[in-house]
Scaffold this motif. Structure first.
Motif, short mmCIF file in Angstrom:
data_model
loop_
_atom_site.label_atom_id
_atom_site.label_comp_id
_atom_site.label_asym_id
_atom_site.label_seq_id
_atom_site.Cartn_x
_atom_site.Cartn_y
_atom_site.Cartn_z
N ASP A 5 34.97 28.79 45.82
CA ASP A 5 36.36 29.19 45.95
C ASP A 5 36.94 29.56 44.59
O ASP A 5 37.79 30.43 44.47
N SER A 6 36.48 28.86 43.52
CA SER A 6 36.98 29.16 42.19
C SER A 6 36.68 30.60 41.82
O SER A 6 37.50 31.28 41.22
N ILE A 7 35.49 31.05 42.14
CA ILE A 7 35.08 32.40 41.78
C ILE A 7 35.82 33.42 42.62
O ILE A 7 36.31 34.43 42.13
N ILE A 8 35.95 33.16 43.89
CA ILE A 8 36.60 34.11 44.78
C ILE A 8 38.06 34.30 44.41
O ILE A 8 38.58 35.42 44.44
N SER A 9 38.75 33.24 44.04
CA SER A 9 40.19 33.33 43.82
C SER A 9 40.56 33.67 42.38
O SER A 9 41.73 33.74 42.06
N THR A 10 39.57 33.88 41.50
CA THR A 10 39.89 34.17 40.11
C THR A 10 40.77 35.40 39.98
O THR A 10 41.75 35.40 39.24
N SER A 11 40.46 36.47 40.69
CA SER A 11 41.22 37.71 40.56
C SER A 11 42.67 37.54 41.03
O SER A 11 43.54 38.28 40.62
N MET A 12 42.94 36.55 41.88
CA MET A 12 44.29 36.33 42.38
C MET A 12 45.22 35.81 41.30
O MET A 12 46.43 35.91 41.41
N PHE A 13 44.68 35.26 40.22
CA PHE A 13 45.51 34.67 39.19
C PHE A 13 46.05 35.69 38.21
O PHE A 13 46.67 35.33 37.23
N PHE A 14 45.80 36.98 38.45
CA PHE A 14 46.31 38.00 37.54
C PHE A 14 47.57 38.64 38.10
O PHE A 14 47.91 39.76 37.77
N SER A 15 48.27 37.96 39.01
CA SER A 15 49.54 38.45 39.54
C SER A 15 50.65 38.10 38.56
O SER A 15 50.42 37.53 37.50
N VAL A 16 51.88 38.44 38.92
CA VAL A 16 53.02 38.27 38.01
C VAL A 16 53.20 36.79 37.65
O VAL A 16 53.24 35.92 38.52
N GLY A 17 53.29 36.50 36.35
CA GLY A 17 53.63 35.17 35.90
C GLY A 17 52.46 34.23 35.73
O GLY A 17 52.66 33.08 35.37
N THR A 18 51.21 34.68 35.96
CA THR A 18 50.07 33.78 35.84
C THR A 18 49.45 33.81 34.45
O THR A 18 48.69 32.91 34.11
N ALA A 19 49.72 34.87 33.67
CA ALA A 19 49.17 35.03 32.32
C ALA A 19 47.65 35.03 32.31
O ALA A 19 47.03 34.69 31.30
N GLY A 20 47.04 35.39 33.43
CA GLY A 20 45.58 35.46 33.49
C GLY A 20 44.90 34.11 33.59
O GLY A 20 43.70 33.98 33.30
N ALA A 174 52.78 24.13 38.75
CA ALA A 174 54.14 24.44 39.20
C ALA A 174 54.81 25.42 38.24
O ALA A 174 54.63 25.33 37.01
N ARG A 175 55.56 26.37 38.82
CA ARG A 175 56.27 27.36 38.00
C ARG A 175 57.72 27.48 38.48
O ARG A 175 58.00 27.27 39.66
N GLN A 176 58.59 27.82 37.56
CA GLN A 176 60.00 27.98 37.91
C GLN A 176 60.22 29.32 38.63
O GLN A 176 59.79 30.36 38.16
N TRP A 177 60.87 29.27 39.77
CA TRP A 177 61.22 30.43 40.59
C TRP A 177 60.00 31.14 41.19
O TRP A 177 60.15 32.17 41.85
N LEU A 178 58.82 30.64 41.00
CA LEU A 178 57.61 31.28 41.53
C LEU A 178 56.76 30.25 42.27
O LEU A 178 56.83 29.05 41.98
N PRO A 179 55.97 30.70 43.23
CA PRO A 179 55.08 29.76 43.92
C PRO A 179 54.08 29.15 42.95
O PRO A 179 53.72 29.78 41.93
N PRO A 180 53.62 27.93 43.22
CA PRO A 180 52.64 27.32 42.31
C PRO A 180 51.29 28.06 42.35
O PRO A 180 50.92 28.66 43.35
N ILE A 181 50.58 28.00 41.24
CA ILE A 181 49.19 28.49 41.19
C ILE A 181 48.31 27.35 41.66
O ILE A 181 48.40 26.23 41.15
N THR A 182 47.46 27.60 42.65
CA THR A 182 46.66 26.52 43.23
C THR A 182 45.18 26.89 43.25
O THR A 182 44.80 28.07 43.25
N GLN A 183 44.36 25.88 43.24
CA GLN A 183 42.91 26.02 43.40
C GLN A 183 42.39 24.79 44.13
O GLN A 183 42.86 23.67 43.89
N GLU A 184 41.44 24.98 45.04
CA GLU A 184 40.91 23.87 45.83
C GLU A 184 39.39 23.83 45.75
O GLU A 184 38.73 24.85 45.55
N HIS A 185 38.86 22.63 45.93
CA HIS A 185 37.41 22.43 46.00
C HIS A 185 37.12 21.38 47.07
O HIS A 185 37.62 20.26 46.99
N GLU A 186 36.34 21.73 48.07
CA GLU A 186 36.04 20.79 49.15
C GLU A 186 35.01 19.75 48.71
O GLU A 186 34.06 20.07 47.98
#
Length: 335
Positions: A5-20, A174-186
């Motif tokens: 899941d970490s690898i699959i969701s890496t590209s999702m963290f380059f949206s607004v406010g994630t700073a990569g 957690a971020r102000q005014w933005l949804p939190p950045i999340t990552q999960e591992h089963e």
């Protein structure tokens, strides 16, 4: 161990406010360092595998490494293995991320598909949280250890047709005014069972019991024995008794959904039997091409998973006569 899941969701963290920002969750331990961790051939699934011989592979044939970018699937002893590891917060050079705190959480959750619940699709029987970093700014890559010790895991991991039981670690930024950045591992959990005090051989008698006896002749063509799994989900499973025999059957009154799945089927006799004849059958559970689990008895009054032997007699006119016997499964060894 890095979650796929970490690898699959890496590209999702380059949206607004994630700073990569990239988040990776590593769990401590492996089968080489602990006798409470075991390799699995694949992730647990509801599906029946087409290759019946794959179930007969010995544990030595399990993969001890995985291709680049893929995870090694491991199961953990739910009684004696602690959930611990480390979180990698990877920041690109020259970037900055302002956050309102970073937490790591551990969940044990029952998820139910739409239609198998009344307004509550999931139920958390474990929900724990720990702070990794207080509110501030993230300028560079950080590696932070975590642990959730002494947590009682009361259910084994199960991925079914309409319900699943899973444990997972989640990191939330957690971020102000933005949804939190999340990552999960089963975290795949297995639990050793206790051998029943009475564990006798199963005896299935074909005939008419406790009713008016009428003599008639059936010309048997052949006899089949099948192993079936019955998953019942919905609020109030305990009251329904977890019964039902039709795949996809739904009880509108109690919102109960039943799925019945044939795991394996054998022809154990060809031709007519002799009256009073006994047919010995030995069925190896390891030879069943499916991921068996212990029997679940109306867990949290939300779902049950039961296993049955289904005996079918087929006469010369292709009429079928059924006899069913429940079998209670418990885990004797892990892996």
């Amino acid at each position: 161990m890095v979650s796929s899941d970490s690898i699959i969701s890496t590209s999702m963290f380059f949206s607004v406010g994630t700073a990569g920002l990239q988040i990776k969750i590593h769990l401590t331990g492996s089968p080489e360092t602990s006798n409470k961790i075991f390799y699995l051939r694949h992730r647990p699934s509801w599906k029946v595998r087409k290759n019946v011989f794959s179930a007969l592979k010995s544990p030595s044939a399990y993969p001890t490494h995985a291709p680049a970018g893929m995870e090694r699937v491991m199961a953990y002893d739910g009684y004696d293995c602690e959930t611990e590891g480390e979180v990698n917060l990877i920041m690109p050079p020259g970037k900055k991320l302002d956050h309102n705190g970073i937490q790591v959480k551990f969940f044990g959750r029952i998820d139910m598909e739409a239609g198998a619940h009344e307004g509550r699709p999931s139920y958390d029987f474990i929900s724990l949280s720990k702070e990794l970093l207080p509110p501030g700014s993230l300028y560079e890559t950080r590696t932070i250890p975590f642990n959730f010790r002494g947590v009682e895991k009361i259910h084994e991991t199960y991925h079914g047709r309409n319900v699943s039981v899973k444990y997972f670690v989640r990191v939330e930024v957690a971020r102000q005014w933005l949804p939190p950045i999340t990552q999960e591992h089963e975290v795949i959990v297995q639990l050793l069972g206790v051998e029943p005090s009475i564990n006798e051989a199963i005896k299935m008698e074909v005939g008419i019991e406790d009713c008016l006896h009428i003599e008639f002749e059936i010309k048997i063509k052949h006899m089949e024995l099948a192993v079936i799994r019955r998953e019942t989900s919905g609020e109030g499973v305990a009251m329904s008794g977890g019964m039902g025999a039709t795949t996809g059957a739904k009880n509108d009154l109690n919102n109960i959904i039943t799925e019945t799945q044939t795991l394996l089927k054998y022809e154990i006799m060809d031709g007519a039997p002799v009256k009073g004849e006994m047919i010995p059958v030995r069925l190896h559970l390891k030879g069943i091409p499916a991921d068996l689990t212990p029997t679940y008895h109306a867990e949290n009054n939300r779902f049950s998973v039961r296993y049955f032997l289904n005996l079918v007699l087929v006469d010369e006119e292709d009429r079928r006569y059924f006899k069913q016997q429940e079998i209670i499964l418990w885990r004797k060894e892990l892996g």
